[in-house]
Design an enzyme around this catalytic site. Structure first.
Site, PDB file in Angstrom:
ATOM      1  N   VAL A  23       0.847  -1.206   0.000  1.00  0.00           N
ATOM      2  CA  VAL A  23       0.000   0.000   0.000  1.00  0.00           C
ATOM      3  C   VAL A  23       0.879   1.251   0.000  1.00  0.00           C
ATOM      4  O   VAL A  23       0.689   2.171  -0.814  1.00  0.00           O
ATOM      5  CB  VAL A  23      -0.945  -0.006   1.232  1.00  0.00           C
ATOM      6  CG1 VAL A  23      -1.580   1.367   1.455  1.00  0.00           C
ATOM      7  CG2 VAL A  23      -2.029  -1.080   1.069  1.00  0.00           C
ATOM      8  N   VAL A  24       1.846   1.282   0.920  1.00  0.00           N
ATOM      9  CA  VAL A  24       2.686   2.492   1.056  1.00  0.00           C
ATOM     10  C   VAL A  24       3.458   2.762  -0.236  1.00  0.00           C
ATOM     11  O   VAL A  24       3.496   3.898  -0.742  1.00  0.00           O
ATOM     12  CB  VAL A  24       3.661   2.341   2.250  1.00  0.00           C
ATOM     13  CG1 VAL A  24       4.691   3.467   2.273  1.00  0.00           C
ATOM     14  CG2 VAL A  24       2.869   2.292   3.560  1.00  0.00           C
ATOM     15  N   CYS A  73     -12.029  -3.311  18.504  1.00  0.00           N
ATOM     16  CA  CYS A  73     -12.526  -2.018  18.983  1.00  0.00           C
ATOM     17  C   CYS A  73     -14.058  -1.982  18.977  1.00  0.00           C
ATOM     18  O   CYS A  73     -14.688  -1.783  17.931  1.00  0.00           O
ATOM     19  CB  CYS A  73     -11.949  -0.908  18.092  1.00  0.00           C
ATOM     20  SG  CYS A  73     -12.537   0.731  18.502  1.00  0.00           S
ATOM     21  N   ASP A 127      -9.178 -17.085   9.336  1.00  0.00           N
ATOM     22  CA  ASP A 127     -10.407 -17.896   9.358  1.00  0.00           C
ATOM     23  C   ASP A 127     -10.943 -18.242   7.965  1.00  0.00           C
ATOM     24  O   ASP A 127     -11.680 -19.210   7.801  1.00  0.00           O
ATOM     25  CB  ASP A 127     -11.516 -17.163  10.132  1.00  0.00           C
ATOM     26  CG  ASP A 127     -11.128 -16.881  11.572  1.00  0.00           C
ATOM     27  OD1 ASP A 127     -10.179 -17.520  12.062  1.00  0.00           O
ATOM     28  OD2 ASP A 127     -11.773 -16.017  12.200  1.00  0.00           O
ATOM     29  N   GLY A 185      -4.610 -35.971   5.867  1.00  0.00           N
ATOM     30  CA  GLY A 185      -5.127 -37.342   5.829  1.00  0.00           C
ATOM     31  C   GLY A 185      -5.832 -37.723   7.116  1.00  0.00           C
ATOM     32  O   GLY A 185      -5.615 -38.815   7.655  1.00  0.00           O
ATOM     33  N   GLU A 222     -12.754 -24.903  16.242  1.00  0.00           N
ATOM     34  CA  GLU A 222     -13.142 -24.386  17.568  1.00  0.00           C
ATOM     35  C   GLU A 222     -14.645 -24.095  17.669  1.00  0.00           C
ATOM     36  O   GLU A 222     -15.208 -24.111  18.753  1.00  0.00           O
ATOM     37  CB  GLU A 222     -12.328 -23.148  17.948  1.00  0.00           C
ATOM     38  CG  GLU A 222     -12.578 -21.939  17.060  1.00  0.00           C
ATOM     39  CD  GLU A 222     -11.792 -20.707  17.505  1.00  0.00           C
ATOM     40  OE1 GLU A 222     -11.224 -20.696  18.602  1.00  0.00           O
ATOM     41  OE2 GLU A 222     -11.740 -19.744  16.714  1.00  0.00           O
ATOM     42  N   VAL A 252      -0.672 -20.187  18.022  1.00  0.00           N
ATOM     43  CA  VAL A 252       0.481 -20.503  17.172  1.00  0.00           C
ATOM     44  C   VAL A 252       0.059 -20.408  15.695  1.00  0.00           C
ATOM     45  O   VAL A 252       0.868 -20.082  14.817  1.00  0.00           O
ATOM     46  CB  VAL A 252       1.045 -21.906  17.528  1.00  0.00           C
ATOM     47  CG1 VAL A 252       0.113 -23.027  17.086  1.00  0.00           C
ATOM     48  CG2 VAL A 252       2.423 -22.115  16.932  1.00  0.00           C
TER      49      VAL A 252
HETATM   50  O1  F6P Z   1     -10.418 -14.241  13.742  1.00  0.00           O
HETATM   51  C1  F6P Z   1      -9.161 -14.782  13.984  1.00  0.00           C
HETATM   52  C2  F6P Z   1      -9.153 -15.571  15.278  1.00  0.00           C
HETATM   53  O2  F6P Z   1      -7.860 -16.123  15.430  1.00  0.00           O
HETATM   54  C3  F6P Z   1     -10.221 -16.666  15.385  1.00  0.00           C
HETATM   55  O3  F6P Z   1      -9.891 -17.822  14.683  1.00  0.00           O
HETATM   56  C4  F6P Z   1     -10.286 -16.855  16.869  1.00  0.00           C
HETATM   57  O4  F6P Z   1     -11.545 -17.357  17.265  1.00  0.00           O
HETATM   58  C5  F6P Z   1     -10.076 -15.458  17.403  1.00  0.00           C
HETATM   59  O5  F6P Z   1      -9.420 -14.733  16.376  1.00  0.00           O
HETATM   60  C6  F6P Z   1      -9.264 -15.375  18.658  1.00  0.00           C
HETATM   61  O6  F6P Z   1      -9.230 -14.042  19.050  1.00  0.00           O
HETATM   62  P1  F6P Z   1      -8.265 -13.445  20.162  1.00  0.00           P
HETATM   63  O7  F6P Z   1      -6.863 -13.465  19.619  1.00  0.00           O
HETATM   64  O8  F6P Z   1      -8.773 -12.069  20.376  1.00  0.00           O
HETATM   65  O9  F6P Z   1      -8.383 -14.344  21.346  1.00  0.00           O
END
Ligand code: F6P
Length: 321
Positions: A23-24, A73, A127, A185, A222, A252
Protein backbone atom coordinates in the site's frame (compact mmCIF):
# COMPACT_ATOMS: atom_id res chain seq x y z
CA UNK A 1 -6.32 12.68 -3.66
CA UNK A 2 -3.13 13.62 -1.80
CA UNK A 3 -2.90 11.62 1.41
CA UNK A 4 -4.22 8.21 2.45
CA UNK A 5 -4.28 6.24 5.68
CA UNK A 6 -3.74 2.53 6.24
CA UNK A 7 -4.60 0.43 9.26
CA UNK A 8 -4.67 -3.22 10.31
CA UNK A 9 -7.54 -4.30 12.53
CA UNK A 10 -8.95 -7.36 14.34
CA UNK A 11 -6.94 -10.55 14.74
CA UNK A 12 -3.50 -10.28 13.15
CA UNK A 13 -2.78 -12.48 10.12
CA UNK A 14 0.56 -13.37 8.49
CA UNK A 15 0.93 -11.18 5.42
CA UNK A 16 -0.58 -8.02 6.91
CA UNK A 17 2.87 -6.40 6.90
CA UNK A 18 3.36 -7.41 3.28
CA UNK A 19 0.07 -5.69 2.41
CA UNK A 20 1.02 -2.48 4.27
CA UNK A 21 4.32 -2.35 2.39
CA UNK A 22 2.49 -2.74 -0.93
CA UNK A 23 0.00 0.00 0.00
CA UNK A 24 2.69 2.49 1.06
CA UNK A 25 4.90 1.96 -1.96
CA UNK A 26 2.04 1.92 -4.48
CA UNK A 27 0.81 5.18 -2.96
CA UNK A 28 4.29 6.67 -3.39
CA UNK A 29 4.26 5.49 -7.00
CA UNK A 30 1.04 7.50 -7.47
CA UNK A 31 2.58 10.54 -5.74
CA UNK A 32 0.52 10.11 -2.55
CA UNK A 33 1.57 10.40 1.07
CA UNK A 34 0.60 7.51 3.37
CA UNK A 35 -0.15 7.69 7.06
CA UNK A 36 -0.09 4.53 9.16
CA UNK A 37 -2.76 4.32 11.85
CA UNK A 38 -1.40 2.41 14.85
CA UNK A 39 -3.50 -0.12 16.81
CA UNK A 40 -6.38 -0.42 14.35
CA UNK A 41 -9.62 1.47 14.84
CA UNK A 42 -8.79 2.05 18.52
CA UNK A 43 -5.70 3.94 17.40
CA UNK A 44 -7.74 5.83 14.81
CA UNK A 45 -10.11 7.06 17.52
CA UNK A 46 -7.10 8.05 19.63
CA UNK A 47 -5.49 9.91 16.71
CA UNK A 48 -2.43 7.61 16.46
CA UNK A 49 -1.63 8.46 12.87
CA UNK A 50 1.97 8.82 11.62
CA UNK A 51 3.53 9.26 8.20
CA UNK A 52 5.03 6.18 6.55
CA UNK A 53 7.78 6.56 3.98
CA UNK A 54 9.31 3.89 1.76
CA UNK A 55 12.04 3.02 4.29
CA UNK A 56 9.53 2.70 7.13
CA UNK A 57 8.08 -0.36 5.43
CA UNK A 58 11.46 -1.90 4.53
CA UNK A 59 12.33 -5.32 5.99
CA UNK A 60 8.75 -6.14 7.02
CA UNK A 61 7.48 -8.08 4.00
CA UNK A 62 8.48 -11.42 5.54
CA UNK A 63 7.49 -10.76 9.15
CA UNK A 64 4.39 -12.22 10.79
CA UNK A 65 2.03 -10.11 12.90
CA UNK A 66 1.50 -6.45 12.07
CA UNK A 67 4.06 -3.76 12.82
CA UNK A 68 1.23 -1.21 12.84
CA UNK A 69 -0.29 -3.29 15.64
CA UNK A 70 -3.95 -4.11 15.88
CA UNK A 71 -6.88 -4.14 18.27
CA UNK A 72 -10.49 -5.20 18.58
CA UNK A 73 -12.53 -2.02 18.98
CA UNK A 74 -16.11 -2.22 20.27
CA UNK A 75 -16.53 1.56 19.97
CA UNK A 76 -16.47 1.33 16.17
CA UNK A 77 -19.79 -0.50 16.36
CA UNK A 78 -21.45 2.60 17.83
CA UNK A 79 -22.61 5.79 16.10
CA UNK A 80 -20.57 7.87 18.54
CA UNK A 81 -17.41 5.87 17.76
CA UNK A 82 -17.96 6.20 14.02
CA UNK A 83 -18.46 9.96 14.38
CA UNK A 84 -15.13 10.28 16.19
CA UNK A 85 -13.44 8.12 13.53
CA UNK A 86 -14.69 10.42 10.75
CA UNK A 87 -13.51 13.49 12.72
CA UNK A 88 -10.03 12.02 13.23
CA UNK A 89 -9.77 11.13 9.52
CA UNK A 90 -10.67 14.70 8.65
CA UNK A 91 -8.26 16.18 11.27
CA UNK A 92 -5.45 14.08 9.79
CA UNK A 93 -6.49 15.31 6.34
CA UNK A 94 -6.73 11.77 4.96
CA UNK A 95 -8.44 11.66 1.56
CA UNK A 96 -8.95 7.90 1.73
CA UNK A 97 -8.38 4.92 4.00
CA UNK A 98 -7.27 1.34 3.40
CA UNK A 99 -8.51 -1.11 6.05
CA UNK A 100 -6.75 -4.49 6.29
CA UNK A 101 -8.62 -7.02 8.41
CA UNK A 102 -11.39 -9.58 8.87
CA UNK A 103 -15.16 -9.36 8.64
CA UNK A 104 -15.63 -7.04 11.65
CA UNK A 105 -12.94 -4.69 10.35
CA UNK A 106 -14.49 -4.67 6.89
CA UNK A 107 -17.87 -3.84 8.46
CA UNK A 108 -16.12 -0.79 9.98
CA UNK A 109 -14.71 0.05 6.54
CA UNK A 110 -18.19 -0.13 5.04
CA UNK A 111 -19.57 2.11 7.79
CA UNK A 112 -16.85 4.70 7.09
CA UNK A 113 -17.61 4.53 3.38
CA UNK A 114 -21.34 5.05 4.12
CA UNK A 115 -20.39 8.19 6.07
CA UNK A 116 -18.59 9.59 3.05
CA UNK A 117 -14.99 8.49 3.71
CA UNK A 118 -13.43 6.97 0.57
CA UNK A 119 -12.53 3.53 1.91
CA UNK A 120 -11.14 0.31 0.46
CA UNK A 121 -10.89 -2.98 2.34
CA UNK A 122 -8.35 -5.79 2.08
CA UNK A 123 -9.41 -9.22 3.43
CA UNK A 124 -6.99 -10.53 6.07
CA UNK A 125 -7.99 -13.23 8.55
CA UNK A 126 -6.76 -16.77 9.09
CA UNK A 127 -10.41 -17.90 9.36
CA UNK A 128 -11.17 -17.57 5.61
CA UNK A 129 -14.74 -16.64 6.42
CA UNK A 130 -14.87 -13.42 4.36
CA UNK A 131 -17.44 -13.48 1.58
CA UNK A 132 -16.35 -12.46 -1.90
CA UNK A 133 -12.74 -13.66 -1.94
CA UNK A 134 -11.42 -17.17 -2.52
CA UNK A 135 -8.66 -16.60 0.01
CA UNK A 136 -7.92 -14.02 2.69
CA UNK A 137 -4.42 -12.98 3.69
CA UNK A 138 -2.95 -15.32 6.34
CA UNK A 139 -5.04 -18.41 5.61
CA UNK A 140 -2.35 -20.25 3.67
CA UNK A 141 0.29 -19.62 6.33
CA UNK A 142 -2.04 -20.77 9.11
CA UNK A 143 -2.94 -23.90 7.17
CA UNK A 144 0.74 -24.70 6.64
CA UNK A 145 1.41 -24.23 10.36
CA UNK A 146 -1.45 -26.59 11.17
CA UNK A 147 -0.21 -29.12 8.63
CA UNK A 148 3.34 -29.14 10.00
CA UNK A 149 2.05 -29.59 13.55
CA UNK A 150 -0.40 -32.35 12.67
CA UNK A 151 2.39 -34.19 10.82
CA UNK A 152 4.44 -34.09 14.03
CA UNK A 153 1.52 -35.23 16.13
CA UNK A 154 0.98 -38.13 13.76
CA UNK A 155 4.53 -39.38 14.49
CA UNK A 156 3.80 -39.68 18.18
CA UNK A 157 0.22 -40.89 17.58
CA UNK A 158 1.51 -43.78 15.45
CA UNK A 159 4.18 -44.68 17.96
CA UNK A 160 1.59 -45.09 20.74
CA UNK A 161 -1.45 -46.16 18.72
CA UNK A 162 -3.40 -43.09 19.79
CA UNK A 163 -6.32 -41.06 18.53
CA UNK A 164 -5.43 -37.36 18.43
CA UNK A 165 -8.08 -34.67 18.54
CA UNK A 166 -6.60 -31.41 17.28
CA UNK A 167 -8.43 -28.13 17.69
CA UNK A 168 -7.97 -25.42 15.07
CA UNK A 169 -9.05 -21.77 15.18
CA UNK A 170 -11.62 -20.34 12.78
CA UNK A 171 -14.31 -18.92 15.06
CA UNK A 172 -17.62 -20.03 13.43
CA UNK A 173 -16.00 -21.13 10.21
CA UNK A 174 -14.69 -24.66 9.62
CA UNK A 175 -12.32 -23.84 6.73
CA UNK A 176 -9.03 -24.51 8.55
CA UNK A 177 -10.18 -27.81 10.08
CA UNK A 178 -11.78 -28.87 6.80
CA UNK A 179 -8.71 -28.24 4.68
CA UNK A 180 -6.31 -29.53 7.32
CA UNK A 181 -8.35 -32.74 7.30
CA UNK A 182 -7.66 -33.15 3.58
CA UNK A 183 -3.98 -32.20 3.57
CA UNK A 184 -3.16 -34.20 6.71
CA UNK A 185 -5.13 -37.34 5.83
CA UNK A 186 -7.38 -37.11 8.88
CA UNK A 187 -10.14 -39.58 9.72
CA UNK A 188 -12.66 -36.84 10.26
CA UNK A 189 -13.06 -33.07 10.46
CA UNK A 190 -15.57 -31.69 12.92
CA UNK A 191 -16.76 -28.32 11.65
CA UNK A 192 -19.57 -25.93 12.61
CA UNK A 193 -21.17 -26.30 9.17
CA UNK A 194 -21.85 -30.04 9.59
CA UNK A 195 -23.66 -31.58 12.55
CA UNK A 196 -22.35 -34.99 13.54
CA UNK A 197 -22.99 -37.20 16.54
CA UNK A 198 -20.47 -38.65 18.96
CA UNK A 199 -21.39 -42.08 17.61
CA UNK A 200 -20.47 -41.09 14.04
CA UNK A 201 -17.03 -39.89 15.15
CA UNK A 202 -16.48 -43.00 17.24
CA UNK A 203 -17.55 -45.26 14.39
CA UNK A 204 -15.02 -43.62 12.07
CA UNK A 205 -12.27 -44.11 14.66
CA UNK A 206 -13.33 -47.72 15.29
CA UNK A 207 -13.27 -48.41 11.55
CA UNK A 208 -9.74 -46.99 11.32
CA UNK A 209 -8.61 -49.34 14.10
CA UNK A 210 -10.29 -52.30 12.43
CA UNK A 211 -8.41 -51.48 9.21
CA UNK A 212 -5.14 -51.71 11.11
CA UNK A 213 -4.24 -48.01 11.18
CA UNK A 214 -1.65 -47.10 13.77
CA UNK A 215 -3.21 -43.72 14.51
CA UNK A 216 -6.39 -41.77 14.10
CA UNK A 217 -6.28 -38.02 13.49
CA UNK A 218 -9.39 -35.89 14.00
CA UNK A 219 -9.48 -32.16 13.29
CA UNK A 220 -11.92 -30.17 15.39
CA UNK A 221 -12.80 -26.58 14.48
CA UNK A 222 -13.14 -24.39 17.57
CA UNK A 223 -16.73 -23.55 16.53
CA UNK A 224 -17.82 -27.18 16.06
CA UNK A 225 -20.98 -28.20 17.91
CA UNK A 226 -19.24 -31.09 19.72
CA UNK A 227 -16.79 -30.09 22.43
CA UNK A 228 -13.34 -31.58 21.92
CA UNK A 229 -13.12 -32.84 25.53
CA UNK A 230 -16.50 -34.47 25.28
CA UNK A 231 -15.42 -36.28 22.11
CA UNK A 232 -12.19 -37.52 23.72
CA UNK A 233 -14.09 -38.76 26.78
CA UNK A 234 -16.59 -40.59 24.62
CA UNK A 235 -13.90 -42.24 22.49
CA UNK A 236 -12.10 -43.47 25.62
CA UNK A 237 -15.34 -44.78 27.14
CA UNK A 238 -16.03 -46.76 23.98
CA UNK A 239 -12.55 -48.44 24.27
CA UNK A 240 -11.93 -48.41 20.53
CA UNK A 241 -8.32 -49.55 20.66
CA UNK A 242 -6.71 -46.10 20.67
CA UNK A 243 -6.19 -43.94 23.73
CA UNK A 244 -7.21 -40.34 23.09
CA UNK A 245 -5.12 -37.21 23.41
CA UNK A 246 -6.10 -33.58 22.83
CA UNK A 247 -3.99 -30.79 21.32
CA UNK A 248 -5.34 -27.24 21.17
CA UNK A 249 -3.25 -25.43 18.57
CA UNK A 250 -4.32 -21.93 19.66
CA UNK A 251 -2.53 -18.75 18.69
CA UNK A 252 0.48 -20.50 17.17
CA UNK A 253 -1.75 -20.59 14.06
CA UNK A 254 -1.70 -16.78 13.82
CA UNK A 255 2.07 -16.30 13.89
CA UNK A 256 5.02 -16.98 11.66
CA UNK A 257 6.52 -15.73 8.45
CA UNK A 258 3.94 -15.54 5.63
CA UNK A 259 4.18 -18.20 2.92
CA UNK A 260 4.97 -17.27 -0.68
CA UNK A 261 1.26 -17.59 -1.46
CA UNK A 262 0.32 -15.11 1.27
CA UNK A 263 3.08 -12.67 0.29
CA UNK A 264 1.93 -12.71 -3.32
CA UNK A 265 -1.75 -12.38 -2.37
CA UNK A 266 -1.06 -9.55 0.12
CA UNK A 267 1.08 -7.70 -2.40
CA UNK A 268 -1.49 -7.99 -5.19
CA UNK A 269 -4.39 -6.98 -2.92
CA UNK A 270 -2.39 -4.03 -1.51
CA UNK A 271 -1.44 -2.69 -4.95
CA UNK A 272 -5.03 -3.12 -6.17
CA UNK A 273 -6.44 -1.31 -3.12
CA UNK A 274 -4.46 1.86 -3.81
CA UNK A 275 -5.18 1.64 -7.55
CA UNK A 276 -8.90 1.51 -6.68
CA UNK A 277 -8.66 4.51 -4.32
CA UNK A 278 -6.81 6.53 -6.96
CA UNK A 279 -9.43 5.57 -9.56
CA UNK A 280 -12.16 6.76 -7.19
CA UNK A 281 -13.61 3.24 -6.90
CA UNK A 282 -14.26 3.07 -3.17
CA UNK A 283 -16.58 1.19 -0.84
CA UNK A 284 -15.04 -1.98 -2.24
CA UNK A 285 -12.80 -4.82 -1.06
CA UNK A 286 -9.98 -6.09 -3.24
CA UNK A 287 -10.43 -9.83 -3.61
CA UNK A 288 -9.09 -12.99 -5.20
CA UNK A 289 -11.59 -14.26 -7.77
CA UNK A 290 -10.30 -17.34 -9.53
CA UNK A 291 -6.69 -16.34 -10.20
CA UNK A 292 -7.45 -12.66 -10.74
CA UNK A 293 -7.73 -9.71 -8.37
CA UNK A 294 -11.16 -8.14 -8.44
CA UNK A 295 -13.16 -5.42 -6.66
CA UNK A 296 -16.16 -6.58 -4.62
CA UNK A 297 -18.63 -4.10 -3.07
CA UNK A 298 -18.16 -3.98 0.72
CA UNK A 299 -21.94 -3.82 1.03
CA UNK A 300 -22.12 -7.39 -0.29
CA UNK A 301 -19.11 -8.62 1.67
CA UNK A 302 -20.40 -7.53 5.05
CA UNK A 303 -23.89 -8.94 4.43
CA UNK A 304 -22.77 -12.55 3.98
CA UNK A 305 -20.34 -15.22 5.13
CA UNK A 306 -18.20 -17.39 2.91
CA UNK A 307 -19.74 -20.88 2.82
CA UNK A 308 -17.65 -23.98 3.43
CA UNK A 309 -17.22 -26.30 0.47
CA UNK A 310 -18.57 -29.51 1.97
CA UNK A 311 -17.20 -31.56 -0.89
CA UNK A 312 -13.93 -31.56 1.10
CA UNK A 313 -15.72 -33.04 4.11
CA UNK A 314 -16.81 -36.04 2.06
CA UNK A 315 -13.38 -36.26 0.44
CA UNK A 316 -11.67 -36.60 3.83
CA UNK A 317 -13.98 -39.43 4.86
CA UNK A 318 -13.73 -41.16 1.48
CA UNK A 319 -9.91 -41.16 1.53
CA UNK A 320 -9.53 -42.22 5.19
CA UNK A 321 -9.22 -45.91 4.34
O1 F6P B 1 -10.42 -14.24 13.74
C1 F6P B 1 -9.16 -14.78 13.98
C2 F6P B 1 -9.15 -15.57 15.28
O2 F6P B 1 -7.86 -16.12 15.43
C3 F6P B 1 -10.22 -16.67 15.39
O3 F6P B 1 -9.89 -17.82 14.68
C4 F6P B 1 -10.29 -16.86 16.87
O4 F6P B 1 -11.54 -17.36 17.26
C5 F6P B 1 -10.08 -15.46 17.40
O5 F6P B 1 -9.42 -14.73 16.38
C6 F6P B 1 -9.26 -15.38 18.66
O6 F6P B 1 -9.23 -14.04 19.05
P1 F6P B 1 -8.27 -13.45 20.16
O7 F6P B 1 -6.86 -13.47 19.62
O8 F6P B 1 -8.77 -12.07 20.38
O9 F6P B 1 -8.38 -14.34 21.35
Amino acid sequence: MKRIGVLTSGGDAPGMNTAVRAVVRTALHHGLETYGVHEGYAGLLAGKCYELKARDVGDILHRGGTFLQTARCAEMHTDAGLRIAVERISESRLDGVVVIGGDGSLAGAYALHSLGVPTVGIPASIDNDIWGTNMSIGVDTALNTIMETVDKLRDTASSHQRAFLIETMGRNCGYLALMAGVVCGAEFSLIPEVDVTLEEVADAVAAAYARGKSHSMILVAEGASLDIREVARYLDERELGYESRITILGHVQRGGTPTAFDRLLATRLGVAAVDALVAGDTGIMTALTGREISRVPLEQTVAQHRAANLMFHDMTKMLAR
